[in-house]
Design a protein around this motif. Structure first.
Motif, PDB file in Angstrom:
ATOM      1  N   GLU A   1       0.830  -1.209   0.000  1.00 35.69           N
ATOM      2  CA  GLU A   1       0.000   0.000   0.000  1.00 35.69           C
ATOM      3  C   GLU A   1       0.864   1.259   0.000  1.00 35.69           C
ATOM      4  OE1 GLU A   1      -3.120   0.291  -0.463  1.00 35.69           O
ATOM      5  OE2 GLU A   1      -4.076  -1.546   0.204  1.00 35.69           O
ATOM      6  N   PHE A   2       1.913   1.268   0.809  1.00 30.91           N
ATOM      7  CA  PHE A   2       2.787   2.431   0.861  1.00 30.91           C
ATOM      8  C   PHE A   2       3.478   2.649  -0.480  1.00 30.91           C
ATOM      9  CE2 PHE A   2       6.897   4.437   1.512  1.00 30.91           C
ATOM     10  CZ  PHE A   2       6.514   5.612   2.137  1.00 30.91           C
ATOM     11  N   GLY A   3       3.949   1.581  -1.096  1.00 31.54           N
ATOM     12  CA  GLY A   3       4.594   1.701  -2.400  1.00 31.54           C
ATOM     13  C   GLY A   3       3.655   2.234  -3.456  1.00 31.54           C
ATOM     14  N   ARG A   4       2.424   1.776  -3.445  1.00 38.25           N
ATOM     15  CA  ARG A   4       1.443   2.267  -4.415  1.00 38.25           C
ATOM     16  C   ARG A   4       1.100   3.732  -4.155  1.00 38.25           C
ATOM     17  NH1 ARG A   4      -4.374   1.792  -4.524  1.00 38.25           N
ATOM     18  NH2 ARG A   4      -5.070   2.133  -6.659  1.00 38.25           N
ATOM     19  N   ALA A   5       0.918   4.102  -2.905  1.00 38.22           N
ATOM     20  CA  ALA A   5       0.615   5.498  -2.574  1.00 38.22           C
ATOM     21  C   ALA A   5       1.773   6.412  -2.956  1.00 38.22           C
ATOM     22  CB  ALA A   5       0.301   5.634  -1.086  1.00 38.22           C
ATOM     23  N   TYR A   6       2.996   5.956  -2.743  1.00 43.25           N
ATOM     24  CA  TYR A   6       4.167   6.753  -3.107  1.00 43.25           C
ATOM     25  C   TYR A   6       4.236   6.933  -4.622  1.00 43.25           C
ATOM     26  CZ  TYR A   6       8.976   8.409  -3.082  1.00 43.25           C
ATOM     27  OH  TYR A   6      10.106   9.162  -3.249  1.00 43.25           O
ATOM     28  N   SER A   7       3.945   5.888  -5.374  1.00 41.52           N
ATOM     29  CA  SER A   7       3.938   5.973  -6.832  1.00 41.52           C
ATOM     30  C   SER A   7       2.878   6.954  -7.327  1.00 41.52           C
ATOM     31  CB  SER A   7       3.681   4.586  -7.428  1.00 41.52           C
ATOM     32  OG  SER A   7       3.533   4.659  -8.818  1.00 41.52           O
ATOM     33  N   VAL A   8       1.690   6.899  -6.745  1.00 42.30           N
ATOM     34  CA  VAL A   8       0.621   7.821  -7.139  1.00 42.30           C
ATOM     35  C   VAL A   8       0.999   9.260  -6.785  1.00 42.30           C
ATOM     36  CG1 VAL A   8      -1.762   8.509  -6.621  1.00 42.30           C
ATOM     37  CG2 VAL A   8      -1.223   6.120  -7.096  1.00 42.30           C
ATOM     38  N   GLN A   9       1.609   9.466  -5.633  1.00 45.03           N
ATOM     39  CA  GLN A   9       2.018  10.818  -5.232  1.00 45.03           C
ATOM     40  C   GLN A   9       3.047  11.383  -6.205  1.00 45.03           C
ATOM     41  OE1 GLN A   9       0.802  12.886  -2.843  1.00 45.03           O
ATOM     42  NE2 GLN A   9       2.131  14.374  -3.784  1.00 45.03           N
TER      43      GLN A   9
END
Length: 128
Positions: A30-38
């Protein structure tokens, strides 16, 4: 005798640790996906601000921002890209700053928490 009293201990320890490990793995995902979206939102806002500073056209800048974040574009079609100017109300006068703000609702993969509203912001000097 000693070995018989420890029968099943490994299974119990495994059962206690597996939920913690699963939560840890999902949290990393989840953190990796959120970082990518940011990062995509920040890049899209920067491209939109750059396009606005050069072309002085909001439609062109909106298209540039959407193209910079193609994997987010279905959600960006809803008009959640906003423009603001520090001076003037239309176009992009020379030596004014244009700011592009993009908001995006990130739904999580697991559904345990969220959705989160994420924003990207880009600012450029007009005519520069």
């Amino acid at each position: 005798m000693y070995r018989e009293s420890e029968r099943g201990a490994a299974a119990v320890e495994f059962a206690l640790l597996v939920p913690i490990l699963i939560v840890l793995v999902f949290g990393i995902m989840e953190f990796g996906r959120a970082y990518s979206v940011q990062m995509s939102l920040a890049n899209a806002a920067r491209e939109g601000a750059r396009s606005m500073a050069i072309t002085k056209n909001q439609d062109t800048a909106r298209t540039a921002a959407k193209n910079a974040a193609l994997h987010l574009s279905p959600a960006l079609e809803n008009g959640n890209i906003t423009f603001s100017l520090t001076a003037g109300t239309s176009g992009c006068p020379t030596n004014a700053q244009t700011t592009v703000n993009i908001s995006y609702n990130l739904s999580t993969m697991t559904g345990i928490v969220g959705p989160f509203t994420m924003t990207g912001r880009g600012t450029m000097l007009c005519g520069g």
